[in-house]
Write an enzyme that holds these catalytic residues in place. Structure first.
Site, PDB file in Angstrom:
ATOM      1  CG  HIS A 229      -1.995  -1.032   1.157  1.00 47.61           C
ATOM      2  ND1 HIS A 229      -3.254  -0.771   0.659  1.00 47.61           N
ATOM      3  CD2 HIS A 229      -1.994  -2.349   1.493  1.00 47.61           C
ATOM      4  CE1 HIS A 229      -3.983  -1.877   0.703  1.00 47.61           C
ATOM      5  NE2 HIS A 229      -3.234  -2.846   1.217  1.00 47.61           N
ATOM      6  CG  HIS A 230       1.053   5.687  -2.102  1.00 50.93           C
ATOM      7  ND1 HIS A 230       1.586   6.647  -1.267  1.00 50.93           N
ATOM      8  CD2 HIS A 230       1.401   6.057  -3.368  1.00 50.93           C
ATOM      9  CE1 HIS A 230       2.205   7.563  -1.985  1.00 50.93           C
ATOM     10  NE2 HIS A 230       2.109   7.226  -3.266  1.00 50.93           N
ATOM     11  N   PRO A 231       2.437   4.623   1.016  1.00 49.06           N
ATOM     12  CG  PRO A 231       4.611   5.458   1.064  1.00 49.06           C
ATOM     13  CD  PRO A 231       3.684   4.628   0.229  1.00 49.06           C
ATOM     14  CE1 TYR A 236      -0.749   4.169  -5.588  1.00 45.10           C
ATOM     15  CE2 TYR A 236      -2.070   6.153  -5.795  1.00 45.10           C
ATOM     16  CZ  TYR A 236      -1.042   5.346  -6.246  1.00 45.10           C
ATOM     17  OH  TYR A 236      -0.313   5.729  -7.346  1.00 45.10           O
ATOM     18  NE  ARG A 284      -2.025   1.581   4.672  1.00 47.58           N
ATOM     19  CZ  ARG A 284      -0.837   2.134   4.421  1.00 47.58           C
ATOM     20  NH1 ARG A 284      -0.704   2.956   3.388  1.00 47.58           N
ATOM     21  NH2 ARG A 284       0.197   1.878   5.201  1.00 47.58           N
TER      22      ARG A 284
END
Length: 396
Positions: A229-231, A236, A284
């Site tokens: 996952h996008h940080p 995302y 998240r």
């Protein structure tokens, strides 16, 4: 369509003293776009470091040595040295990936060569660069991946540091070296003089750490592994459909609103945990669970088609085989086939940068020593010279 002209680097001559991967990948890029690459290979045990000195070359060599001409020359013999210097005198670029100091010991460094050929550009690729405490350490991709910080942000907290699945430091070292050579060629137009170009595997990754470096610069804390996952953005990353995982990338608020509508969960947009970009990032794990529940009834391809129609970036996670069989890969000519005298059919990847008027032109990797006579004849050696040099073991 514009009339096609010669490749953009037509007329540029490169003496290639490289081996392994980073250096050959650099010169392959130049060769793909028209430069004439003279790959200098030893008379004894050519390509031995690749385990391919007998029989057909293996994938390691084939993947980084197309669009070149191969010469087998014993450059430590006096007449072999003379051959090499004759090639360099007529060349534009010399590329090596020896440890720092080796080219100076061979008297092939920029300062020495520029006395003979002021227009020469030299490019050296090493593990860690020509200065600093690690200057003399051997540098391989795995070591550079670890030291660059890349492995620390790859993988998950559970997996621990994880290497990238390709030799990314080698490949970027080759790309940045090719870029540096092109910049030096452009600069040479102004004053007619060459210069020394240098990069390293370590620098190639440090220079592209971008937001991972930015997180450290801003917070003073090293970023954690990003996993799948996008940080900085959510949702995302990788999500689960009924048959396989796939990627979703919601890059802005509109995409987020479209996503929750598409999956039939519009109430998520009003949820206090998810109604802001910061909240979605903080929560998240919970958001991923909710999205996966909504995706569970249908296969990935159903969602990929739906999401892209709604302006939500989404795509499959393909194997290498699946990627090469995908129609988009074919449409962009990213799988090329050409005949090869030893292995029958040579498969290779296409060119990423496509120039309409002056496109690159790929040729198959050379057989070892395939062009020795051709290249030396073009540099003034007679048939009798070639016979004598071959008898003495200077060429093969």
């Amino acid at each position: 369509m514009a009339e096609q002209q010669p490749p953009p680097l037509a007329g540029i001559k490169v003496v290639d003293l490289t081996r392994y991967f980073a250096g050959p990948f650099c010169t392959q890029i130049l060769g793909d776009y028209g430069a004439e690459i003279f790959k200098i290979e030893p008379v004894e045990n050519p390509r031995g470091e690749l385990g391919a000195s007998k029989g057909p070359d293996n994938y390691f060599f084939l993947s980084a040595n197309r669009s070149k001409k191969s010469l087998r020359v014993a450059i430590k013999k006096p007449e072999g040295r003379e051959i090499l210097m004759r090639l360099i005198d007529a060349a534009d670029v010399v590329v090596d990936n020896f440890r720092p100091g080796v080219m100076q010991a061979l008297e092939l460094d920029y300062e020495t060569l520029a006395i003979r050929n002021p227009r020469i550009i030299t490019c050296s690729i090493s593990g860690f660069g020509s200065t600093g405490p690690l200057r003399d350490f051997p540098g391989f991709d795995q070591i550079a991946q670890g030291m660059s910080g890349l492995m620390s942000v790859t993988g998950t907290v559970e997996s621990g540091p994880t290497r990238v699945g390709i030799a990314i430091c080698d490949l970027l070292g080759g790309i940045f070296s090719a870029q540096g050579i092109l910049l030096a060629l452009e600069a040479r137009h102004r004053d007619g003089r060459g210069q020394r170009v240098e990069t390293s595997l370590l620098e190639s990754i440090v220079s592209i750490l971008t937001w991972s470096a930015g997180i450290y610069f801003e917070t003073g804390k090293t970023p954690a592994p990003a996993g799948n996952h996008h940080p900085l953005v959510s949702p995302y990353g990788v999500f689960d459909a009924s048959d396989r995982p796939f990627n979703i990338a919601c890059g802005n608020e509109t995409m987020w609103q479209n996503l929750v509508a598409a999956i039939g969960r519009p109430e998520l947009a009003a949820d206090d945990r998810f109604n802001s970009s910061g909240g979605r990032l903080k929560n998240r794990a919970a958001l991923t669970l909710e999205i996966n529940r909504a995706l569970a009834p249908h296969p990935a391809e159903h969602w990929i088609q739906l999401f892209n129609r709604e302006g939500i970036p989404s795509g499959p996670i393909l194997t290498v085989e699946e990627m090469f069989k995908h129609p988009q890969t074919a449409a962009r000519e990213m799988l090329l086939r050409m005949p090869h005298p030893e292995i029958g059919e040579y498969l290779t990847t296409g060119l990423a940068a496509k120039l309409e008027a002056t496109p690159g032109r790929i040729t198959r990797p050379p057989l070892v020593g395939e062009h020795t006579d051709e290249v030396l004849a073009a540099h003034g050696y007679t048939p009798d010279d070639l016979k004598r040099l071959r008898t003495s073991g200077t060429i093969a």
